[in-house]
Motif scaffolding. Sequence first.
Motif, PDB file in Angstrom:
ATOM      1  N   ASP A 251      -4.575  12.274  -7.745  1.00 25.21           N
ATOM      2  CA  ASP A 251      -4.260  13.113  -6.584  1.00 25.21           C
ATOM      3  C   ASP A 251      -4.534  14.587  -6.909  1.00 25.21           C
ATOM      4  O   ASP A 251      -4.236  15.057  -8.009  1.00 25.21           O
ATOM      5  CB  ASP A 251      -2.786  12.921  -6.213  1.00 25.21           C
TER       6      ASP A 251
ATOM      7  N   PHE B 116      -3.153   6.046  -9.104  1.00 24.38           N
ATOM      8  CA  PHE B 116      -3.405   6.632  -7.780  1.00 24.38           C
ATOM      9  C   PHE B 116      -2.913   8.073  -7.749  1.00 24.38           C
ATOM     10  O   PHE B 116      -3.626   8.987  -7.323  1.00 24.38           O
ATOM     11  CB  PHE B 116      -2.693   5.790  -6.705  1.00 24.38           C
ATOM     12  N   VAL B 117      -1.682   8.293  -8.202  1.00 28.34           N
ATOM     13  CA  VAL B 117      -1.122   9.647  -8.237  1.00 28.34           C
ATOM     14  C   VAL B 117      -1.834  10.501  -9.273  1.00 28.34           C
ATOM     15  O   VAL B 117      -2.066  11.697  -9.055  1.00 28.34           O
ATOM     16  CB  VAL B 117       0.398   9.598  -8.495  1.00 28.34           C
TER      17      VAL B 117
ATOM     18  N   GLU C 235       2.479   1.728  -3.444  1.00 30.00           N
ATOM     19  CA  GLU C 235       1.559   2.272  -4.438  1.00 30.00           C
ATOM     20  C   GLU C 235       1.234   3.732  -4.158  1.00 30.00           C
ATOM     21  O   GLU C 235       1.001   4.506  -5.076  1.00 30.00           O
ATOM     22  CB  GLU C 235       0.278   1.442  -4.461  1.00 30.00           C
ATOM     23  N   ARG C 236       1.216   4.108  -2.890  1.00 35.52           N
ATOM     24  CA  ARG C 236       0.899   5.493  -2.534  1.00 35.52           C
ATOM     25  C   ARG C 236       2.036   6.438  -2.869  1.00 35.52           C
ATOM     26  O   ARG C 236       1.810   7.565  -3.332  1.00 35.52           O
ATOM     27  CB  ARG C 236       0.581   5.591  -1.040  1.00 35.52           C
ATOM     28  N   THR C 237       3.277   6.005  -2.655  1.00 27.84           N
ATOM     29  CA  THR C 237       4.413   6.914  -2.788  1.00 27.84           C
ATOM     30  C   THR C 237       5.286   6.660  -4.002  1.00 27.84           C
ATOM     31  O   THR C 237       6.029   7.541  -4.425  1.00 27.84           O
ATOM     32  CB  THR C 237       5.310   6.816  -1.547  1.00 27.84           C
TER      33      THR C 237
ATOM     34  N   ALA D 127       4.723   7.603   4.853  1.00 27.36           N
ATOM     35  CA  ALA D 127       4.568   8.276   3.562  1.00 27.36           C
ATOM     36  C   ALA D 127       5.149   9.680   3.618  1.00 27.36           C
ATOM     37  O   ALA D 127       5.819  10.133   2.684  1.00 27.36           O
ATOM     38  CB  ALA D 127       3.095   8.325   3.175  1.00 27.36           C
TER      39      ALA D 127
ATOM     40  N   ASP E 230       0.812   6.734   7.354  1.00 28.02           N
ATOM     41  CA  ASP E 230       0.802   8.158   7.018  1.00 28.02           C
ATOM     42  C   ASP E 230       2.132   8.808   7.363  1.00 28.02           C
ATOM     43  O   ASP E 230       2.671   9.606   6.588  1.00 28.02           O
ATOM     44  CB  ASP E 230      -0.333   8.869   7.750  1.00 28.02           C
TER      45      ASP E 230
ATOM     46  N   THR F 271       1.554   5.790 -11.500  1.00 24.33           N
ATOM     47  CA  THR F 271       0.344   5.083 -11.078  1.00 24.33           C
ATOM     48  C   THR F 271      -0.897   5.938 -11.272  1.00 24.33           C
ATOM     49  O   THR F 271      -0.833   7.170 -11.274  1.00 24.33           O
ATOM     50  CB  THR F 271       0.427   4.682  -9.592  1.00 24.33           C
TER      51      THR F 271
ATOM     52  N   GLU G 173       0.834  -1.215   0.000  1.00 29.40           N
ATOM     53  CA  GLU G 173       0.000   0.000   0.000  1.00 29.40           C
ATOM     54  C   GLU G 173       0.858   1.250   0.000  1.00 29.40           C
ATOM     55  O   GLU G 173       0.579   2.218  -0.721  1.00 29.40           O
ATOM     56  CB  GLU G 173      -0.927  -0.006   1.218  1.00 29.40           C
ATOM     57  N   LEU G 174       1.928   1.237   0.798  1.00 27.82           N
ATOM     58  CA  LEU G 174       2.815   2.399   0.851  1.00 27.82           C
ATOM     59  C   LEU G 174       3.564   2.554  -0.469  1.00 27.82           C
ATOM     60  O   LEU G 174       3.773   3.676  -0.944  1.00 27.82           O
ATOM     61  CB  LEU G 174       3.810   2.251   2.013  1.00 27.82           C
TER      62      LEU G 174
ATOM     63  N   CYS H  28      10.196   1.448   1.574  1.00 22.69           N
ATOM     64  CA  CYS H  28       8.890   1.446   2.243  1.00 22.69           C
ATOM     65  C   CYS H  28       8.929   0.633   3.539  1.00 22.69           C
ATOM     66  O   CYS H  28       8.393   1.042   4.568  1.00 22.69           O
ATOM     67  CB  CYS H  28       7.818   0.883   1.304  1.00 22.69           C
TER      68      CYS H  28
END
Length: 293
Positions: A86, A82-83, A14-16, A38, A35, A80, A11-12, A23
Motif C-alpha cells: 500500500d 497487501f498492506v 484481507e484488505r483491512t 472498508a 469500499d 499482509t 476480500e474485506l 467485516c
Amino acid sequence: MAEITASLVKELRERTGAGMMECKKALTEAGGDIDAAAEALRKSGLAKADKKAGRVAAEGRVAIAQNDGKAALVEINSETDFVANDANFKTFVDSVAAAALASGAADIEALKSARTPAGNSVEEARAAIVQTLGENIQVRRLVRIETSSHIGAYVHTNGKIGVLVELAGGNDELARGLAMHVAAMNPPYNKAADVPADFIAKEKEIELAKMSEKDRAKPAEILEKIISGKMNKIVNEVTLYGQSYVLDGEKTVESALKAAGADVIRFQRMVVGEGIEKVQEDYLAEVAKAMQV
C-alpha cells in the motif's frame, strides 16, 4: 443490496485486517459496498489498535536512508503483503528510515520517540497508520552505520531485502555492488577467519562420513589434502570474500576487492519477517464457517 458472500467477507478481511465478524457486520451495514465497509472499519481502527498488536505481523518492508557517511536500515512489519504494498505503508516506512537517520537513534525504543519528517513521533505515526490500514504494524529492527569509509546500500525491488556494507578503500560503486551481492548470495560470514571453529569441525565430520572406506583408508597426508580441499570449497561458499562476485563472474569478491585496494569492514543483511513464525490460515474456510453463525 449486494449479497454478502464468504468471498466478499474474505476480500474485506484481507484488505483491512479486521476480524471476520466485524467485516460481515460492516458489509451488512454498508449494503454490500466493500469500499464503504472498508472505510467504516478504518474509521474505527484506532480504538482497536491495541487489540491488533497481538496478531502476527510477518510481512512488510525494509527501507534505507543515507547521507554524509551515515545510513540507517529499518524493518517495518505488517500482517499482509497487501498492506505492505500500500502506498501509505510505503510512505510510513520511508519516514521511519528518515527519522532513524536524522535522530541518530541506536535502538527501536529510541526510534519510537524520534520525529518523522511530518513532525510527529514514529510511534504516533505508527498508531495513525494502524487506523488507516487496519492491521497490526510494528517497527521491528534498526541497523545504523556511521563511518568515514564508503557505505554500500541496497534495497531489493520488492522491498523485502535490505543490505548495508561498510567498505574501506574502493569507491561508492563497488560498495553498492557488494551490497547487491550480499542481497543475492546471503553469505553468513565476511572472511574465512570469521567462520566459527565448531562449524569447520562439524563440516569435516560430515565430509569424512560421506567418503568411502577406500578413501578413508588412504595415507593420512593424502586424506588431509582431500579434506582440506573440500573444506576450502565450503568456506568459500559461506564467506563473502570466497564467493564468486555476482557482478563479475570471472572474479571472486576477494579478487575484486584486491584489485580496488579495498576491504569490507562489515555488512548487514535484513530480510522481512526472518525469525518470525508465520501463521498459515485458510481464510476462506474460516469465513464460510463464520457466515453460518
